[in-house]
Design a protein around this motif. Structure first.
Motif, PDB file in Angstrom:
ATOM      1  N   PRO A   1      -2.032  15.155  -0.584  1.00 55.25           N
ATOM      2  CA  PRO A   1      -0.586  15.136  -0.814  1.00 55.25           C
ATOM      3  C   PRO A   1       0.022  16.539  -0.943  1.00 55.25           C
ATOM      4  CG  PRO A   1      -1.665  13.504  -2.188  1.00 55.25           C
ATOM      5  CD  PRO A   1      -2.757  14.304  -1.532  1.00 55.25           C
ATOM      6  N   ASP A   2      -0.760  17.525  -1.408  1.00 57.11           N
ATOM      7  CA  ASP A   2      -0.217  18.875  -1.579  1.00 57.11           C
ATOM      8  C   ASP A   2      -0.251  19.687  -0.280  1.00 57.11           C
ATOM      9  OD1 ASP A   2      -2.873  19.433  -1.222  1.00 57.11           O
ATOM     10  OD2 ASP A   2      -3.149  20.482  -3.141  1.00 57.11           O
TER      11      ASP A   2
ATOM     12  N   SER B   1      -6.610  10.344  -1.475  1.00 55.17           N
ATOM     13  CA  SER B   1      -5.613   9.439  -2.048  1.00 55.17           C
ATOM     14  C   SER B   1      -4.454  10.236  -2.653  1.00 55.17           C
ATOM     15  CB  SER B   1      -6.251   8.562  -3.125  1.00 55.17           C
ATOM     16  OG  SER B   1      -6.593   9.377  -4.232  1.00 55.17           O
ATOM     17  N   ARG B   2      -3.424   9.530  -3.067  1.00 60.28           N
ATOM     18  CA  ARG B   2      -2.271  10.185  -3.691  1.00 60.28           C
ATOM     19  C   ARG B   2      -2.673  10.942  -4.953  1.00 60.28           C
ATOM     20  NH1 ARG B   2       2.921   6.065  -3.205  1.00 60.28           N
ATOM     21  NH2 ARG B   2       2.928   5.984  -0.945  1.00 60.28           N
ATOM     22  N   SER B   3      -3.701  10.421  -5.649  1.00 56.10           N
ATOM     23  CA  SER B   3      -4.145  11.077  -6.880  1.00 56.10           C
ATOM     24  C   SER B   3      -5.021  12.297  -6.593  1.00 56.10           C
ATOM     25  CB  SER B   3      -4.935  10.075  -7.733  1.00 56.10           C
ATOM     26  OG  SER B   3      -6.174   9.780  -7.097  1.00 56.10           O
TER      27      SER B   3
ATOM     28  N   SER C   1      -1.427   2.847  -1.629  1.00 63.80           N
ATOM     29  CA  SER C   1      -0.653   3.755  -2.481  1.00 63.80           C
ATOM     30  C   SER C   1      -1.149   3.778  -3.919  1.00 63.80           C
ATOM     31  CB  SER C   1       0.818   3.350  -2.434  1.00 63.80           C
ATOM     32  OG  SER C   1       0.964   2.062  -2.995  1.00 63.80           O
ATOM     33  N   THR C   2      -1.906   2.733  -4.320  1.00 61.34           N
ATOM     34  CA  THR C   2      -2.412   2.695  -5.694  1.00 61.34           C
ATOM     35  C   THR C   2      -3.800   3.336  -5.816  1.00 61.34           C
ATOM     36  OG1 THR C   2      -3.574   0.584  -5.430  1.00 61.34           O
ATOM     37  CG2 THR C   2      -1.238   0.488  -6.005  1.00 61.34           C
ATOM     38  N   GLY C   3      -4.369   3.743  -4.699  1.00 60.56           N
ATOM     39  CA  GLY C   3      -5.707   4.330  -4.722  1.00 60.56           C
ATOM     40  C   GLY C   3      -6.803   3.329  -4.414  1.00 60.56           C
TER      41      GLY C   3
ATOM     42  N   ASP D   1       2.122  -2.353   1.739  1.00 58.12           N
ATOM     43  CA  ASP D   1       0.883  -1.726   1.244  1.00 58.12           C
ATOM     44  C   ASP D   1      -0.360  -2.557   1.564  1.00 58.12           C
ATOM     45  OD1 ASP D   1       0.205   0.715   0.204  1.00 58.12           O
ATOM     46  OD2 ASP D   1      -0.021   0.002  -1.855  1.00 58.12           O
TER      47      ASP D   1
ATOM     48  N   GLN E   1       1.587  14.704   7.772  1.00 64.00           N
ATOM     49  CA  GLN E   1       1.719  15.435   6.513  1.00 64.00           C
ATOM     50  C   GLN E   1       3.205  15.610   6.266  1.00 64.00           C
ATOM     51  OE1 GLN E   1       0.419  16.273   3.893  1.00 64.00           O
ATOM     52  NE2 GLN E   1       1.742  17.892   3.129  1.00 64.00           N
ATOM     53  N   ASN E   2       3.687  15.052   5.170  1.00 63.11           N
ATOM     54  CA  ASN E   2       5.129  14.966   4.908  1.00 63.11           C
ATOM     55  C   ASN E   2       5.811  14.308   6.104  1.00 63.11           C
ATOM     56  OD1 ASN E   2       4.909  16.086   2.361  1.00 63.11           O
ATOM     57  ND2 ASN E   2       5.031  18.167   3.161  1.00 63.11           N
TER      58      ASN E   2
END
Lengths: 165, 407
Positions: B57-58, B109-111, B164-166, B226, B384-385
């Motif tokens: 995500p970064d 994942s998002r996390s 989205s929840t992992g 999802d 990405q984005n």
């Protein structure tokens, strides 16, 4: 004294080694598939000039190819003078598995090759520039070496029809 | 007393400070600790030229780099121009197995959890392993088998995606049900799946459907709700190998396969040529696939707004038919749709891209963007984005990444 005892042992070792290479290695050479590189396919076909020929491209992990082998065995038994050449598109590192599969299917006496080219797509293109890589892929050559390509497992009746045409 | 004692012990503390890092290093070099000792020089060539990638995500680009005995993970903060030291995933050496239709996968994942799926030859060829890292790759969990019948049934062509929840989904081709309808022909297997999350660590295998073409990679994408949607080459009546959509319903059951594409490719063969799917945020599924059917031959694009019941027609033919166009990928970002595929001119493999700004209604001209003379992976489109990236790896050139120009 040292010389007289060392030499027989050395000779015995040498003879054993020679025997090993003669029996084991040469036996392997006789059965191991040949490596198919750029240019090999043309040589392979040319070796069977002016005679009908079937070339079968297959893989050890292709279920349709393994099923097709039962038909190939029947045709081979009924027409032993018809050259059928088996070319595995597996990597050459799989040569022993290729050989084991052919033995298991009773086809180890057929001429056998395995892809030995760092870019297999280049090799496929050289064989047939319209072939996407699906297997089994069979090429039927008549006596004039007109070639007909077929994708997928076919029946024995199809084999006989293609050989007769 | 206190003062004197302090003076006497002070040199011991100094030695402790000097010796501790040395002792720690010694322990690490013997492999007794799972921490650190991460640098591995794996050389420059990935096994069969295949490298997997994903964006965190970064914006960090993560890549999975297979060699003949190990799986390595590295990251790049400059879009692949340079990569970090290598982190090893498998603690013991294994006979790693990858081929272009069956590549390893990395998903972040998002996390920020890094998920890795790879193949090794064990009791079965190309057995699937899963591992993850919660500390940016410094340590990985002990790899576990995805299949609960890994020793007796061949299982491969895995797909892994993270919602989205992992929650992690795995899908794969499985031979455990050996008896399929003999009228269909050979090379017919089942599609299995399982899930993995922080609560449910057990990989309970469940069958989705039979009738799957064994050697064509199945494609998976997440719908806006999802939930996963599957596009698979199935072996239908009379041995026709055409494509169907299957989706996970709100009642947690899988829908029956809906034949979305009718090409009438009747063949008993291994095409080794799977489809791709991407679903936009309004729920339109964008599909690309390969066929040599009666209806059409080559690679094609179509879309559906109801998961295969109605599909845009006629399909859009892609690529130059004289250059063996194949192995397409698709990526939808908002109204934009990107396509990438490979072509071969006898000497080099080329990657060609094409895009749409209106959800697949009209298309740009196709454009050749990358080339390689040696063995390659299939092209992959990743997001990405708001940007689309084309990722492609080959034996000689390694990993190549470009942004797709929308102009």
């Amino acid at each position: 004294m040292i010389k007289s005892t060392a030499m027989p042992i050395f000779r015995l070792f040498s003879c054993t080694l020679l025997l090993f290479f003669t029996v084991v290695v040469s036996a392997n050479d006789a059965n191991e598939p040949n490596g198919l590189r750029l240019g090999s396919y043309q040589e392979l076909v040319a070796q069977h000039e002016a005679k009908p020929l079937v070339v079968v491209f297959w893989s050890i992990s292709c279920a349709s190819c393994l099923k097709e082998m039962a038909t190939i065995k029947e045709i081979h038994q009924e027409q032993p003078s018809l050259p059928i050449v088996m070319v595995s598109i597996d990597d050459s590192t799989e040569a022993s598995a290729v050989l084991a599969t052919l033995q298991d299917k009773g086809l180890s006496d057929l001429e056998s090759w395995v892809f030995t080219e760092s870019n297999p797509q280049r090799l496929r293109y050289e064989i047939d520039s319209t072939w996407y890589g699906e297997i089994p892929r069979l090429y039927f050559f008549d006596a004039d070496h007109n070639r007909r390509g077929i994708s997928g497992k076919i029946s024995k009746a199809d084999w006989l029809e293609l050989l007769a045409s | 007393m206190f003062k004197r004692s302090k003076k006497k012990t002070s040199p011991q503390f100094i030695w402790l400070f000097i010796l501790a890092p040395l002792l720690l290093t010694a322990c690490q070099s013997t492999g007794k600790t799972a921490l650190l000792n991460h640098y591995y020089d794996h050389g420059s060539a990935a096994l069969n030229g295949i490298i997997a990638t994903d964006f965190a995500p970064d914006g960090t680009l993560w890549r999975l780099f297979p060699t003949d005995k190990n799986i390595f993970v590295e990251y790049s903060t400059d879009l692949g121009r340079s990569f970090s030291r290598s982190f090893k995933v498998n603690p013991e050496e294994q006979k790693i197995n990858v081929w272009a239709e069956n590549p390893p996968i990395i998903k972040v994942s998002r996390s920020g959890r890094i998920h890795v799926l790879y193949y090794a030859d064990e009791d079965q060829r190309a057995t699937t392993y899963f591992s993850y890292s919660d500390d940016q790759g410094r340590t990985f969990s002990t790899p576990i088998l995805v299949s609960d019948e890994a020793t007796t049934a061949m299982h491969y062509m895995d797909q892994m995606l993270v919602d989205s929840t992992g929650k992690v989904y795995f899908f794969w081709h499985d031979t455990r049900h050996g008896r399929h309808d003999p009228k269909l022909g050979s090379g017919v297997v089942s599609l299995y799946y399982t899930t993995f999350d922080r609560v449910n660590g057990r990989l309970e295998n469940q069958k989705i459907t039979g009738g799957i073409c064994s050697c064509c990679r199945t494609a998976i994408a997440l719908a806006p709700n999802d939930k996963p949607v599957i596009l698979a080459r199935m072996v239908l009546e009379k041995g026709i190998r055409d494509h169907a959509l299957i989706r996970l319903l709100d009642n947690h059951q899988w829908s029956k396969p809906i034949q979305a594409i009718t090409d009438n490719w009747r063949v008993d063969a291994c095409p080794e040529h799977g489809p791709a799917i991407s679903i936009d945020d309004q729920g339109r599924s964008h599909l690309v696939w390969f066929t040599l059917g009666e209806q059409r031959q080559g690679i094609f694009y179509a879309h559906t707004d109801d998961y295969g019941h109605h599909v845009s027609h006629p399909p859009l033919a892609l690529g130059d038919p004289s250059q063996l166009p194949g192995h397409p990928d698709v990526l939808a970002i908002g109204n934009r749709v990107y396509l990438a595929w490979q072509e071969f001119d006898g000497e080099q493999t080329h990657i060609v891209v094409q895009y749409s700004h209106d959800r697949g209604a009209s298309w740009s001209h196709s454009k050749q963007v990358l080339s390689a003379p040696d063995r390659t992976a299939h092209p992959q489109l990743i997001q990405q984005n708001d940007n689309a990236y084309l990722i492609w790896s080959s034996e000689g050139k390694g990993l190549q990444l470009i942004t797709i120009n929308n102009d």
